[in-house]
Enzyme design. Structure first.
Site, PDB file in Angstrom:
ATOM      1  N   ASP A 163       0.774  -1.241   0.000  1.00 43.51           N
ATOM      2  CA  ASP A 163       0.000   0.000   0.000  1.00 43.51           C
ATOM      3  C   ASP A 163       0.811   1.300   0.000  1.00 43.51           C
ATOM      4  O   ASP A 163       0.642   2.137  -0.858  1.00 43.51           O
ATOM      5  CB  ASP A 163      -0.931   0.025   1.216  1.00 43.51           C
ATOM      6  CG  ASP A 163      -1.875  -1.162   1.239  1.00 43.51           C
ATOM      7  OD1 ASP A 163      -1.754  -2.050   0.383  1.00 43.51           O
ATOM      8  OD2 ASP A 163      -2.747  -1.203   2.124  1.00 43.51           O
ATOM      9  N   GLU A 394       1.302  -9.614  11.349  1.00 42.61           N
ATOM     10  CA  GLU A 394       1.155  -9.153   9.964  1.00 42.61           C
ATOM     11  C   GLU A 394       2.530  -8.935   9.309  1.00 42.61           C
ATOM     12  O   GLU A 394       2.773  -9.339   8.175  1.00 42.61           O
ATOM     13  CB  GLU A 394       0.360  -7.846   9.954  1.00 42.61           C
ATOM     14  CG  GLU A 394      -0.041  -7.340   8.582  1.00 42.61           C
ATOM     15  CD  GLU A 394      -0.924  -6.097   8.672  1.00 42.61           C
ATOM     16  OE1 GLU A 394      -1.066  -5.520   9.770  1.00 42.61           O
ATOM     17  OE2 GLU A 394      -1.471  -5.696   7.625  1.00 42.61           O
TER      18      GLU A 394
HETATM   19  C1  GLC Z   1      -3.117  -4.304   3.593  1.00 44.01           C
HETATM   20  C2  GLC Z   1      -1.947  -4.857   2.794  1.00 44.01           C
HETATM   21  C3  GLC Z   1      -2.477  -5.756   1.692  1.00 44.01           C
HETATM   22  C4  GLC Z   1      -3.336  -6.852   2.311  1.00 44.01           C
HETATM   23  C5  GLC Z   1      -4.409  -6.277   3.223  1.00 44.01           C
HETATM   24  C6  GLC Z   1      -5.113  -7.352   4.043  1.00 44.01           C
HETATM   25  O1  GLC Z   1      -3.931  -3.494   2.836  1.00 44.01           O
HETATM   26  O2  GLC Z   1      -1.172  -3.831   2.279  1.00 44.01           O
HETATM   27  O3  GLC Z   1      -1.430  -6.300   0.955  1.00 44.01           O
HETATM   28  O4  GLC Z   1      -3.896  -7.644   1.334  1.00 44.01           O
HETATM   29  O5  GLC Z   1      -3.850  -5.364   4.134  1.00 44.01           O
HETATM   30  O6  GLC Z   1      -4.190  -8.099   4.782  1.00 44.01           O
END
Ligand code: GLC
Length: 433
Positions: A163, A394
């Site tokens: 992101d 995460e």
């Molecule tokens: C964030 C991450 C993305 C992922 C999402 C859910 O937006 O950047 O890559 O898929 O979270 O985990």
């Protein structure tokens, strides 16, 4: 101690997936991400394939059940109403039922579907048969709607899956923010639930968020029409990360087509065309694959984990190898998402420095297939140690291994089960020896 000894982390990883299971789809983590995300779901499916193959296929099939008629597989599917999540379906304004976002995410599906199939070909064959045309349509959508310049271009940083990585800074700087947009006000008035749940210094900053929402406002206004997004949208950048993921996915899709006895010549031609576009991503001044802004033609001048996904596609160049070794050696655990020697590096801020097990697993898949066994083993060990020290988070601080972001994270559990935890001696056993 033998490798066959039960590792308690294996059951803990299965419990994370089962705990995030919402019946047919698996959320990334409770509260922070309460819906089905595209590439997260594919990793969860791969994780399930180690202990429940039926559940694995169910996960994949539900994701593809929400494919758009254009062929796009959306980056999020809002299966349930959650008034606390922001930006929710009304902000996206995509005309789908159930509601979805209006963009896609890294197409790891063909690659992981191949792995799930190979885990149990007897069960898998019928599923692959049903999914194959959908995969072909999705790949065709990428080439048709996102690859006009050669490499894959993204219309929103969220499409990249990485992101807020520094790659997008130059494109984001040109996104105009309309202060009259009601959703920008809602977001500024602390509707960003991520900040209630997590430390602000680990999340994208407020100016990023205004611009994310400005791109959503544009998408909503054109009903997420791909041509409009590409021709007139506020953000358009070529992404090395998705380009390499897609290139690899073509190879796996072609193999699946071969298994099914399909004519794969169209896919072979698309793959070759995509490969031809790689030179455009190569920044000769820096010596790495670099994002670039299609609106201005400028390179981002940023080294990040997207460039290292080249290994996943079996692509390497000596200058890139040198940067890979340099940036990896600067940290203690895993591949950093941004260059540790760059002034933009922030060791705990999301995609601006931390290491992500899920990306490590993709890079490692490439290293292994390229015969770089030592590098693969080192990456596997470092990623496993992060999980052993901190659990299934995460992402992690690559300098000291501090777990960051959301806890009990699905794809981190999945990469433990499928990759870095496989055959790992339990820690307690190590102590006994
Ligand atoms: C964030 C991450 C993305 C992922 C999402 C859910 O937006 O950047 O890559 O898929 O979270 O985990």
């Amino acid at each position: 101690m033998t490798h066959s000894m039960q590792n308690p982390l294996d059951q803990a990883a299965r419990d994370v997936l089962l705990g995030n299971d919402r019946g047919g789809y698996t959320i990334p983590t409770a509260r922070l991400y309460p819906f089905q995300w595209n590439w997260d779901s594919m990793f969860s499916a791969w994780g399930y394939s180690t202990f429940d193959i039926v559940r694995a296929w169910q996960e994949v099939e539900l994701l593809f059940a929400n494919q758009w008629v254009t062929g796009m597989v959306p980056h999020m599917v809002f299966h349930e109403v959650d008034p606390d999540y922001f930006p929710g379906p009304e902000v996206w304004g995509a005309d789908q039922s159930p509601p979805t976002s209006g963009i896609s995410q890294p197409p790891v599906a063909a690659t992981l579907i191949r792995k799930i199939y190979e885990a149990d070909p007897d069960t898998g064959l019928l599923h692959v048969k049903a999914l194959y045309p959908k995969l072909v349509a999705w790949h065709d959508w990428w080439i048709r709607e996102r690859c006009k310049d050669g490499p894959v271009a993204i219309v929103h940083p969220w499409e990249s899956g990485r992101d807020n990585c520094p790659d997008w800074d130059i494109g984001m700087a040109n996104v105009p923010v309309d202060d009259s947009d009601p959703y920008i006000h809602i977001s500024r008035e602390n509707k960003r639930r991520d900040l209630d749940l997590l430390n602000a210094d680990q999340r994208p900053v407020a100016t990023d968020y205004d611009r994310y929402l400005a791109i959503l406002a544009f998408g909503r206004s054109v009903n997420w029409d791909d041509r409009e997004m590409i021709e007139n949208g506020p953000f358009l950048m070529a992404d090395p990360g998705i380009t390499f993921v897609l290139l690899r996915a073509f190879a796996d899709l072609i193999e699946l087509g071969r298994v099914l006895g399909e004519d794969t010549s169209g896919l072979v031609a698309q793959e070759a065309k995509l490969r031809d576009g790689l030179d455009k991503l190569w920044n000769p001044e820096t010596g790495w694959f670099d994002a670039y802004d299609l609106r201005t033609g400028a390179f981002a001048g940023v080294l990040g984990s997207g460039a290292f996904l080249s290994y996943l596609a079996g692509v390497s160049r000596p200058a890139l190898d040198a940067h890979f070794a340099r940036s990896w050696d600067k940290v203690s655990y895993g591949i950093p998402s941004a260059d540790p020697e760059s002034e933009r590096f922030e060791r705990r801020r999301y995609w601006r420095g931390p290491t992500w097990p899920v990306v490590n697993s993709l890079i490692a898949m490439g290293l292994r297939d390229m015969g770089r066994k030592e590098a693969e083993a080192r990456l596997r060990d470092e990623t496993a140690r992060l999980i052993e020290m901190g659990g299934f988070w995460e992402y992690y601080d690559p300098m000291d291994g501090t777990p960051c972001g959301g806890p009990s994270f699905g794809w981190t559990a999945a990469v433990w089960l499928t990759w870095c935890g496989v055959g790992r001696t339990p820690l307690t056993a190590e102590k006994e020896t």
